[in-house]
Scaffold this motif. Structure first.
Motif, mmCIF file in Angstrom:
data_model
loop_
_atom_site.group_PDB
_atom_site.id
_atom_site.type_symbol
_atom_site.label_atom_id
_atom_site.label_comp_id
_atom_site.label_asym_id
_atom_site.label_seq_id
_atom_site.Cartn_x
_atom_site.Cartn_y
_atom_site.Cartn_z
ATOM 1 N N SER A 1 12.756 -36.397 -22.898
ATOM 2 C CA SER A 1 13.737 -35.348 -22.628
ATOM 3 C C SER A 1 13.614 -34.154 -23.576
ATOM 4 O O SER A 1 14.182 -33.104 -23.310
ATOM 5 C CB SER A 1 15.154 -35.911 -22.692
ATOM 6 O OG SER A 1 15.388 -36.466 -23.957
ATOM 7 N N THR A 2 12.863 -34.283 -24.647
ATOM 8 C CA THR A 2 12.719 -33.161 -25.573
ATOM 9 C C THR A 2 11.320 -32.562 -25.468
ATOM 10 O O THR A 2 11.118 -31.525 -24.850
ATOM 11 C CB THR A 2 13.021 -33.604 -27.016
ATOM 12 O OG1 THR A 2 12.185 -34.704 -27.370
ATOM 13 C CG2 THR A 2 14.474 -34.013 -27.168
ATOM 14 N N TRP A 3 10.329 -33.218 -26.045
ATOM 15 C CA TRP A 3 8.972 -32.689 -26.119
ATOM 16 C C TRP A 3 8.320 -32.541 -24.745
ATOM 17 O O TRP A 3 7.770 -31.497 -24.424
ATOM 18 C CB TRP A 3 8.147 -33.603 -27.031
ATOM 19 C CG TRP A 3 6.704 -33.253 -27.115
ATOM 20 C CD1 TRP A 3 6.148 -32.222 -27.823
ATOM 21 C CD2 TRP A 3 5.625 -33.913 -26.455
ATOM 22 N NE1 TRP A 3 4.796 -32.213 -27.651
ATOM 23 C CE2 TRP A 3 4.454 -33.241 -26.811
ATOM 24 C CE3 TRP A 3 5.543 -35.012 -25.598
ATOM 25 C CZ2 TRP A 3 3.196 -33.624 -26.354
ATOM 26 C CZ3 TRP A 3 4.302 -35.395 -25.151
ATOM 27 C CH2 TRP A 3 3.146 -34.710 -25.517
ATOM 28 N N TYR A 4 8.373 -33.585 -23.913
ATOM 29 C CA TYR A 4 7.696 -33.564 -22.615
ATOM 30 C C TYR A 4 8.218 -32.449 -21.716
ATOM 31 O O TYR A 4 7.442 -31.807 -21.013
ATOM 32 C CB TYR A 4 7.844 -34.925 -21.922
ATOM 33 C CG TYR A 4 7.204 -34.998 -20.552
ATOM 34 C CD1 TYR A 4 5.825 -35.085 -20.424
ATOM 35 C CD2 TYR A 4 7.975 -34.982 -19.401
ATOM 36 C CE1 TYR A 4 5.224 -35.157 -19.179
ATOM 37 C CE2 TYR A 4 7.392 -35.055 -18.147
ATOM 38 C CZ TYR A 4 6.016 -35.137 -18.048
ATOM 39 O OH TYR A 4 5.424 -35.197 -16.811
ATOM 40 N N GLU A 5 9.495 -32.221 -21.727
ATOM 41 C CA GLU A 5 10.088 -31.189 -20.869
ATOM 42 C C GLU A 5 9.566 -29.800 -21.195
ATOM 43 O O GLU A 5 9.563 -28.930 -20.331
ATOM 44 C CB GLU A 5 11.620 -31.219 -20.976
ATOM 45 C CG GLU A 5 12.248 -32.370 -20.244
ATOM 46 C CD GLU A 5 11.892 -32.427 -18.760
ATOM 47 O OE1 GLU A 5 11.944 -31.378 -18.075
ATOM 48 O OE2 GLU A 5 11.540 -33.516 -18.292
ATOM 49 N N LYS A 6 9.127 -29.579 -22.436
ATOM 50 C CA LYS A 6 8.655 -28.260 -22.866
ATOM 51 C C LYS A 6 7.179 -28.018 -22.546
ATOM 52 O O LYS A 6 6.703 -26.896 -22.673
ATOM 53 C CB LYS A 6 8.903 -28.087 -24.361
ATOM 54 C CG LYS A 6 10.379 -28.076 -24.711
ATOM 55 C CD LYS A 6 10.582 -28.045 -26.208
ATOM 56 C CE LYS A 6 12.069 -28.185 -26.507
ATOM 57 N NZ LYS A 6 12.310 -28.592 -27.871
ATOM 58 N N LEU A 7 6.472 -29.058 -22.163
ATOM 59 C CA LEU A 7 5.050 -28.916 -21.854
ATOM 60 C C LEU A 7 4.839 -28.145 -20.558
ATOM 61 O O LEU A 7 5.646 -28.219 -19.635
ATOM 62 C CB LEU A 7 4.396 -30.294 -21.718
ATOM 63 C CG LEU A 7 4.309 -31.158 -22.965
ATOM 64 C CD1 LEU A 7 3.757 -32.530 -22.603
ATOM 65 C CD2 LEU A 7 3.453 -30.502 -24.036
ATOM 66 N N LYS A 8 3.725 -27.417 -20.504
ATOM 67 C CA LYS A 8 3.320 -26.768 -19.253
ATOM 68 C C LYS A 8 2.723 -27.849 -18.357
ATOM 69 O O LYS A 8 1.775 -28.527 -18.749
ATOM 70 C CB LYS A 8 2.277 -25.690 -19.518
ATOM 71 C CG LYS A 8 2.793 -24.518 -20.298
ATOM 72 C CD LYS A 8 1.659 -23.538 -20.536
ATOM 73 C CE LYS A 8 2.055 -22.521 -21.569
ATOM 74 N NZ LYS A 8 0.909 -21.728 -22.031
ATOM 75 N N LYS A 9 3.303 -27.976 -17.164
ATOM 76 C CA LYS A 9 2.847 -28.992 -16.207
ATOM 77 C C LYS A 9 2.555 -28.323 -14.868
ATOM 78 O O LYS A 9 3.144 -27.303 -14.550
ATOM 79 C CB LYS A 9 3.918 -30.086 -16.044
ATOM 80 C CG LYS A 9 4.178 -30.880 -17.320
ATOM 81 C CD LYS A 9 5.223 -31.943 -17.148
ATOM 82 C CE LYS A 9 6.637 -31.452 -17.222
ATOM 83 N NZ LYS A 9 7.060 -30.771 -18.425
ATOM 84 N N PRO A 10 1.677 -28.927 -14.075
ATOM 85 C CA PRO A 10 1.368 -28.333 -12.772
ATOM 86 C C PRO A 10 2.548 -28.475 -11.802
ATOM 87 O O PRO A 10 3.423 -29.327 -11.979
ATOM 88 C CB PRO A 10 0.160 -29.142 -12.285
ATOM 89 C CG PRO A 10 0.276 -30.451 -13.000
ATOM 90 C CD PRO A 10 0.927 -30.153 -14.322
ATOM 91 N N SER A 11 2.544 -27.667 -10.775
ATOM 92 C CA SER A 11 3.630 -27.696 -9.775
ATOM 93 C C SER A 11 3.690 -29.035 -9.045
ATOM 94 O O SER A 11 4.745 -29.426 -8.564
ATOM 95 C CB SER A 11 3.435 -26.562 -8.764
ATOM 96 O OG SER A 11 2.183 -26.710 -8.118
ATOM 97 N N TRP A 12 2.587 -29.759 -8.987
ATOM 98 C CA TRP A 12 2.540 -31.037 -8.265
ATOM 99 C C TRP A 12 2.939 -32.228 -9.137
ATOM 100 O O TRP A 12 2.884 -33.376 -8.692
ATOM 101 C CB TRP A 12 1.151 -31.273 -7.660
ATOM 102 C CG TRP A 12 0.021 -31.033 -8.613
ATOM 103 C CD1 TRP A 12 -0.691 -29.874 -8.768
ATOM 104 C CD2 TRP A 12 -0.529 -31.961 -9.558
ATOM 105 N NE1 TRP A 12 -1.649 -30.039 -9.756
ATOM 106 C CE2 TRP A 12 -1.563 -31.310 -10.250
ATOM 107 C CE3 TRP A 12 -0.242 -33.283 -9.887
ATOM 108 C CZ2 TRP A 12 -2.321 -31.922 -11.236
ATOM 109 C CZ3 TRP A 12 -0.987 -33.903 -10.877
ATOM 110 C CH2 TRP A 12 -2.019 -33.219 -11.529
#
Length: 158
Positions: free
Chosen positions: A27-38
């Motif tokens: 809920s903290t670090w992962y949410e801030k990562l750039k992720k693909p639309s898929w």
């Protein structure tokens, strides 16, 4: 049935521990990562892993049962399964725990190869067990692509 239940529960143990230890990072670090639309929504992951761990656990029971338990014939098929399970459990600490995207990528690429090797070693023993691993391999293909994308789009901080 106790053996069946044990084999089914085993993969869930490491999955649960990985989630429990790293849950705050999601809920903290992962949410801030750039992720693909898929990228699948976060809520999909626990459902998918519950289904996948159950299927692979039951598949490993079928192999163990067909080979007559833990004996010399089971060393390679169940050894490959155990090795891939260890790499599966190692991915969350690399990714979420220490935020080492490169190690997480190396881990999942090795995991892909071990799952394919496991399935190849299982095919002559029990085709149903092998087929039960297909959804897992498919999910790993998506997770591998996702890990590659996140690794490329989120350079490690110096």
């Amino acid at each position: 049935w106790p053996y069946t239940a044990g084999f089914i529960v085993l993969p869930h143990v490491g999955g649960f521990l990985g989630w429990f230890i790293n849950r705050k990072e999601v809920s903290t670090w992962y949410e801030k990562l750039k992720k693909p639309s898929w990228c699948p929504p976060r809520k999909v992951f626990p459902v998918a892993w519950t289904i996948l761990y159950t299927g692979m656990g039951y598949a490993s029971y079928l192999i163990w049962n067909d080979l007559g338990g833990c004996n010399s014939k089971a060393i390679i098929p169940l050894g490959l399964y155990g090795a891939q399970l260890a790499l599966n459990w190692a991915w969350p600490p690399f990714f979420f725990g220490i935020h080492n995207l490169k190690m997480a990528l190396i881990d999942i690429l090795c995991l892909d190869g071990l799952v394919i090797g496991t399935m190849c070693s299982w095919y002559r023993i029990n085709k149903i067990a092998t087929l039960l691993m297909v959804p897992y391999l498919g999910w790993l293909a998506m997770a591998t692509c996702l890990t590659i994308h996140i690794w490329k789009e989120n350079p490690e901080q110096k």
